[in-house]
Design an enzyme around this catalytic site. Sequence first.
Site, PDB file in Angstrom:
ATOM      1  CB  CYS A 223      -0.984  -0.089   1.189  1.00  0.00           C
ATOM      2  SG  CYS A 223      -1.691  -1.585   1.560  1.00  0.00           S
TER       3      CYS A 223
ATOM      4  NE  ARG B  61       4.489   1.720  -0.894  1.00  0.00           N
ATOM      5  CZ  ARG B  61       5.242   1.857  -0.088  1.00  0.00           C
ATOM      6  NH1 ARG B  61       6.500   2.690  -0.251  1.00  0.00           N
ATOM      7  NH2 ARG B  61       5.212   1.287   0.914  1.00  0.00           N
TER       8      ARG B  61
ATOM      9  CD1 TRP C 114      -0.226  -5.274  -3.793  1.00  0.00           C
ATOM     10  CD2 TRP C 114      -0.336  -6.678  -1.697  1.00  0.00           C
ATOM     11  NE1 TRP C 114       0.034  -6.624  -3.675  1.00  0.00           N
ATOM     12  CE2 TRP C 114       0.450  -7.435  -2.617  1.00  0.00           C
ATOM     13  CE3 TRP C 114      -0.232  -6.942  -0.419  1.00  0.00           C
ATOM     14  CZ2 TRP C 114       0.834  -8.492  -2.247  1.00  0.00           C
ATOM     15  CZ3 TRP C 114       0.435  -7.905   0.076  1.00  0.00           C
ATOM     16  CH2 TRP C 114       0.928  -8.816  -1.013  1.00  0.00           C
TER      17      TRP C 114
ATOM     18  CG  ASN D 145       0.494   2.048   3.769  1.00  0.00           C
ATOM     19  OD1 ASN D 145      -0.627   1.845   3.133  1.00  0.00           O
ATOM     20  ND2 ASN D 145       1.660   2.453   3.311  1.00  0.00           N
ATOM     21  N   GLY D 146      -0.302  -1.506   6.560  1.00  0.00           N
ATOM     22  CA  GLY D 146       0.088  -2.462   7.551  1.00  0.00           C
ATOM     23  C   GLY D 146      -0.930  -3.428   8.032  1.00  0.00           C
TER      24      GLY D 146
ATOM     25  CD  GLU E 289      18.392 -11.745  -8.374  1.00  0.00           C
ATOM     26  OE1 GLU E 289      17.712 -12.257  -7.662  1.00  0.00           O
ATOM     27  OE2 GLU E 289      17.762 -10.764  -9.067  1.00  0.00           O
TER      28      GLU E 289
ATOM     29  CE  LYS F 283      14.895  -9.966 -10.348  1.00  0.00           C
ATOM     30  NZ  LYS F 283      15.594  -9.354  -9.266  1.00  0.00           N
TER      31      LYS F 283
ATOM     32  CD  GLU G 190      10.825 -10.179  -9.382  1.00  0.00           C
ATOM     33  OE1 GLU G 190      11.906 -10.023  -9.428  1.00  0.00           O
ATOM     34  OE2 GLU G 190       9.944  -9.512  -8.821  1.00  0.00           O
TER      35      GLU G 190
ATOM     36  CG  HIS H 230      21.792 -36.029  -7.222  1.00  0.00           C
ATOM     37  ND1 HIS H 230      22.240 -37.366  -7.017  1.00  0.00           N
ATOM     38  CD2 HIS H 230      22.876 -35.491  -7.437  1.00  0.00           C
ATOM     39  CE1 HIS H 230      23.655 -37.226  -6.974  1.00  0.00           C
ATOM     40  NE2 HIS H 230      24.005 -35.988  -7.385  1.00  0.00           N
TER      41      HIS H 230
ATOM     42  CE  LYS I 145      11.537  -1.849  -5.760  1.00  0.00           C
ATOM     43  NZ  LYS I 145      12.576  -2.623  -6.328  1.00  0.00           N
TER      44      LYS I 145
HETATM   45  C1  F6R Z   1      12.710  -9.626  -6.409  1.00  0.00           C
HETATM   46  C2  F6R Z   1      12.705  -8.446  -5.700  1.00  0.00           C
HETATM   47  C3  F6R Z   1      12.309  -8.887  -4.171  1.00  0.00           C
HETATM   48  C4  F6R Z   1      12.925  -8.135  -3.007  1.00  0.00           C
HETATM   49  C5  F6R Z   1      12.543  -8.813  -1.679  1.00  0.00           C
HETATM   50  C6  F6R Z   1      13.126  -7.975  -0.680  1.00  0.00           C
HETATM   51  O1  F6R Z   1      13.217  -8.746  -7.639  1.00  0.00           O
HETATM   52  O2  F6R Z   1      12.569  -7.378  -5.562  1.00  0.00           O
HETATM   53  O3  F6R Z   1      12.525 -10.477  -3.944  1.00  0.00           O
HETATM   54  O4  F6R Z   1      14.350  -8.345  -3.341  1.00  0.00           O
HETATM   55  O5  F6R Z   1      11.223  -8.347  -1.444  1.00  0.00           O
HETATM   56  O6  F6R Z   1      13.107  -6.638  -0.482  1.00  0.00           O
HETATM   57  P1  F6R Z   1      14.093  -5.604   0.181  1.00  0.00           P
HETATM   58  O7  F6R Z   1      15.286  -5.680  -0.708  1.00  0.00           O
HETATM   59  O8  F6R Z   1      13.507  -4.157  -0.163  1.00  0.00           O
HETATM   60  O9  F6R Z   1      14.282  -5.927   1.490  1.00  0.00           O
END
Ligand code: F6R
Length: 607
Positions: A2, A27, A75, A99-100, A480, A484, A487, A503, A602
């Site tokens: 949010c 976000r 959200w 928020n929260g 990683e 990427k 998502e 395995h 985000k």
């Molecule tokens: C993937 C991504 C998430 C963040 C994770 C941690 O591309 O962005 O996996 O890395 O939510 O977020 P932060 O770094 O803000 O703690």
Amino acid sequence: MCGIIGFTGYLDAKNVLLDGLTALEYRGYDSAGIAFFHKNSIQTIKTTGKVSSLRDKVTSSSEFTSTCGIGHTRWATHGGVSDTNSHPHTFGRVTLIHNGIIENYHDLELELAALGKHPVSQTDTEIAAMLLDSLYEGDAVAAIKKAIKRLEGAYAFCILFADEPEVIYCLRNGSPLVACQTKEGSVIASDMVALIRYSKDYFVLPEMHIARLTKDNITVTDLDDVIINPKMLHVNWDMTAARKGGYPHFMLKEIHEQPESIRSTIAPRIKNKRLPDFSADEIPDQVFDHIHRIVIVACGTAMHAGLVGKVMMEKLLRIPVTVEIASEFRYQDPIIDTNTLLITISQSGETADTLAALRLANEHQSKTLSIVNVKGSSIARESDYVLYTHAGPEIAVASTKAYTAQLSCLYLIAYHFALIKGTITENDCVKQIEELQAVIPAIEKTLTLADEINKICLNLSEKEDLFFIGRGLDYALSCEGSIKLKEISYIHSEAYAAGELKHGTLSLVTEGIPVIALATQSNVYNKMISNIREVRAREALVILITNGESDVDSSIYDYHITLPKLSDTMAPFTTAVVLQLLAYYTSVHRGLNVDQPRNLAKSVTVE
Ligand code: F6R
């Protein structure tokens, strides 16, 4: 997650709120709404869907004028996505955004029901509005203080009281709120991206303090009514950093910003262009005294940066380093003590699980050091020491430039600590720093591979499953690459240590299944080639990535991406860029919302 914006001042509040919500769109959200004072009564306009739909609704209500209001992007957590569940919520004289999560909302709801008060939405937020209204007897601060005693969970609120026009009250516990005062008025938001058009100077509302915003003033008081002056902070980026700047997506822009963000992150920490130096970060060498163990805690991509950091640190320091998923770590009764250095990594600095892990480490009196991108964020403030990544605002949900900036910090920590411990010589350290600096032009060169990668992605975009494989540092990079791609392209993918495939997972490798094979590490290069032959024998479609030219047998791959040659330990930087571009173009070919993938947010400020 949010987003929050609040404004009271001398501008059209509706525009300020809508512009703020637009800035906060990145976000992740599913509905949006605003509430504002119009001729001393509160009007609320909200809708599911995008801020642009809200803007249309607001524009068609042009009879309203306002200079004070609050706005929210929701959200969904409690209750589905609907107009009714969107914020702001009003009950009696109270209108608020939140928020929260209010964890004890159900108990509160039962209590309020006994008083004959019932919500119309399914949200925990409306219960907070009802609670506040039931406690309000004309004194907003008194009602808020009483409510705090009843509310459990993490929250940030902006509250309008119907009988106190043009004033906004704010409060936070866990979820962030930042504020600034300008000649145009007082502004508060859940993150700096929404404030930057008004000011580069801001403060973080301290937890469990109440802010009262009027047109000309923001007063912050603690729960004993003592006025405090929060520390002012400054960001060195501006509105242009929060715009796409000619790129079709923020993600592509941020991928291209990596040479600069790495330069900004490492340059101030290299003394005389030779050795690491953390004195400007106020991290004394003594921090590393008596450290027997390092625990790196983070989530998602930040955790994957930790996987690379572990390899580097164990190699240079010869002490055990573990990488923990924050949401697991916090419930595991972890073995940490005063001789543990706990490193948290977080772009936002607000990730709820990472923050909780940090708090746990602080309780155990471990030394805590965080690698954080957002200045003044909760994780930064609650850590003993902070190394800021100077990546600038990261707007796309998929983390790119923050990841490579995090790697840069982890490498610097490894070099610095190894020098202090005497596990590397000054000469070796100088050499490694030179190698780290060489990453910057190598990334610039890697970015020129974009067209080649784009073509490969046309093929990948039609697939539904694929694998990333690698060994050593390449395994960390595979993890990683996989997240990427998943998502933002919604293609199912898995990352495997290449030696582990046989395995079990090899049974899934059949004709045409893409396998992205990372072979940048010379010590396991031949083993990796053997693993590629294994998947090739099952007719996988192989995309091979090597560090520099390689005379590998061309029958084992369909595509070969050759990275500019770097030392093995630096290859993660260029590999990461290729993996980011692979994910990016695959998502574009699938016609998806690259910057705001479905269901994701985000900044994950709830557990
Ligand atoms: C993937 C991504 C998430 C963040 C994770 C941690 O591309 O962005 O996996 O890395 O939510 O977020 P932060 O770094 O803000 O703690």
